[in-house]
Design an enzyme around this catalytic site. Structure first.
Site, mmCIF file in Angstrom:
data_model
loop_
_atom_site.group_PDB
_atom_site.id
_atom_site.type_symbol
_atom_site.label_atom_id
_atom_site.label_comp_id
_atom_site.label_asym_id
_atom_site.label_seq_id
_atom_site.Cartn_x
_atom_site.Cartn_y
_atom_site.Cartn_z
ATOM 1 N N SER A 1 -16.408 -3.356 1.313
ATOM 2 C CA SER A 1 -15.493 -4.397 1.813
ATOM 3 C C SER A 1 -14.323 -3.781 2.596
ATOM 4 O O SER A 1 -13.807 -4.392 3.530
ATOM 5 C CB SER A 1 -14.993 -5.292 0.683
ATOM 6 O OG SER A 1 -14.098 -4.601 -0.155
ATOM 7 N N HIS B 1 -6.973 3.835 -2.575
ATOM 8 C CA HIS B 1 -7.092 3.832 -4.035
ATOM 9 C C HIS B 1 -6.368 2.597 -4.594
ATOM 10 O O HIS B 1 -5.244 2.305 -4.184
ATOM 11 C CB HIS B 1 -6.470 5.107 -4.609
ATOM 12 C CG HIS B 1 -6.605 5.203 -6.092
ATOM 13 N ND1 HIS B 1 -7.790 5.584 -6.694
ATOM 14 C CD2 HIS B 1 -5.733 4.931 -7.090
ATOM 15 C CE1 HIS B 1 -7.621 5.543 -8.008
ATOM 16 N NE2 HIS B 1 -6.388 5.159 -8.279
ATOM 17 N N GLU C 1 -5.644 -4.337 -0.156
ATOM 18 C CA GLU C 1 -6.358 -3.168 0.377
ATOM 19 C C GLU C 1 -6.854 -3.444 1.790
ATOM 20 O O GLU C 1 -6.755 -2.593 2.685
ATOM 21 C CB GLU C 1 -7.576 -2.820 -0.501
ATOM 22 C CG GLU C 1 -7.229 -2.308 -1.880
ATOM 23 C CD GLU C 1 -8.468 -1.787 -2.608
ATOM 24 O OE1 GLU C 1 -9.313 -1.132 -1.990
ATOM 25 O OE2 GLU C 1 -8.593 -2.059 -3.822
HETATM 26 C C1 GRF Z 1 -11.827 -0.168 -3.589
HETATM 27 O O1 GRF Z 1 -11.129 -0.787 -4.641
HETATM 28 C C2 GRF Z 1 -11.168 1.134 -3.188
HETATM 29 O O2 GRF Z 1 -9.778 1.116 -3.315
HETATM 30 C C3 GRF Z 1 -11.769 2.096 -4.191
HETATM 31 O O3 GRF Z 1 -13.105 1.677 -4.348
HETATM 32 C C4 GRF Z 1 -13.205 0.295 -4.026
HETATM 33 C C5 GRF Z 1 -14.219 0.182 -2.929
HETATM 34 O O4 GRF Z 1 -14.500 -1.144 -2.584
HETATM 35 N N1 GRF Z 1 -11.625 3.459 -3.741
HETATM 36 P P1 GRF Z 1 -15.335 -1.450 -1.275
HETATM 37 O O5 GRF Z 1 -16.634 -0.646 -1.360
HETATM 38 O O6 GRF Z 1 -14.508 -1.033 -0.092
HETATM 39 O O7 GRF Z 1 -15.588 -2.923 -1.309
#
Ligand code: GRF
Length: 216
Positions: free
Chosen positions: A14, A110, A175
């Site tokens: 995502s 993160h 994020e």
């Molecule tokens: C996210 O929460 C990121 O911060 C962590 O792993 C997760 C990945 O989610 N490192 P996606 O694969 O980007 O949906």
């Protein structure tokens, strides 16, 4: 700075999608040159292909060592003339060959306010610790897990009744804004690393000010 990105993933993708969308909408001036997953079944590979981006699997299995796997990834990224590597849910430690091929040019996202709650399950760690505020950190990758210079952070409140899952969902929304913004800041240049600090020149900082924490 070379605006060709290489995105490393292991799963859902995502955050990769957020980068794809930001580039498509003109919020981020960059090109994703290649997406590499260490797992063949990563959903993010489909997202990349749907956006017309080259998507490869380089499994971590079958190599004599972690260094050999990372050397293979570095070769692919180099061959695609990548300038900045973005880890987006990439569930592997990065070893020396990749760090040395891209010095100060690998970012990670993160789901906590580092240095609190590094490693896996950061949202559950936050709930169990009882913090009232958590958030998201975009930082440079070094040989130490979740410990490199911090480019950008955004705070997310922990609400009464939150579970690891509800908090993770609220952090994920931030994020998806934070990663394209941080990549834009890094690509804009005008920064240096001082010790463990990411320092922007006054001109660079006024051209694109760091975002305020969520809710402010
Ligand atoms: C996210 O929460 C990121 O911060 C962590 O792993 C997760 C990945 O989610 N490192 P996606 O694969 O980007 O949906």
């Amino acid at each position: 700075m070379n605006r060709r990105l290489g995105v490393l993933i292991s799963g859902r993708g995502s955050n990769l999608q957020a980068l794809i969308d930001a580039i498509r909408d003109g919020r981020l001036d960059a090109t994703i040159a290649v997406v590499i997953s260490n797992r063949e079944d990563a959903q993010g590979l489909e997202r990349a292909r749907a956006a017309g981006i080259e998507a490869l699997t380089i499994s971590h299995r079958g190599w004599p060592s972690r260094d050999d796997h990372d050397r293979a990834i570095a070769r692919k990224l180099r061959a695609r003339e990548v300038g900045l590597v973005c880890l987006a849910g990439y569930m592997r430690l990065v070893a020396a060959p990749l760090l040395e091929a891209f010095p100060n040019a690998i970012l990670n996202i993160h789901p906590s306010l580092l240095p609190a709650f590094p490693g896996v399950d950061a949202q559950r760690q936050a709930i169990e610790h009882g913090v009232r505020v958590s958030g998201v950190t975009v930082h440079f990758v070094t040989s130490e897990l979740d410990n490199g210079p911090i480019v950008l952070q955004r705070a997310v409140p922990v609400l009464e009744g939150d579970t690891a899952e509800t908090l993770a969902a609220r952090i994920l929304v931030e994020e998806h804004k934070a990663y394209p913004e941080a990549v834009g800041i890094v690509l804009a240049g005008g920064w240096r690393i001082e010790g463990r600090r990411f320092v922007r020149s006054a001109t660079a900082a006024s051209a694109s000010p760091s975002p305020l924490p969520a809710g402010s």
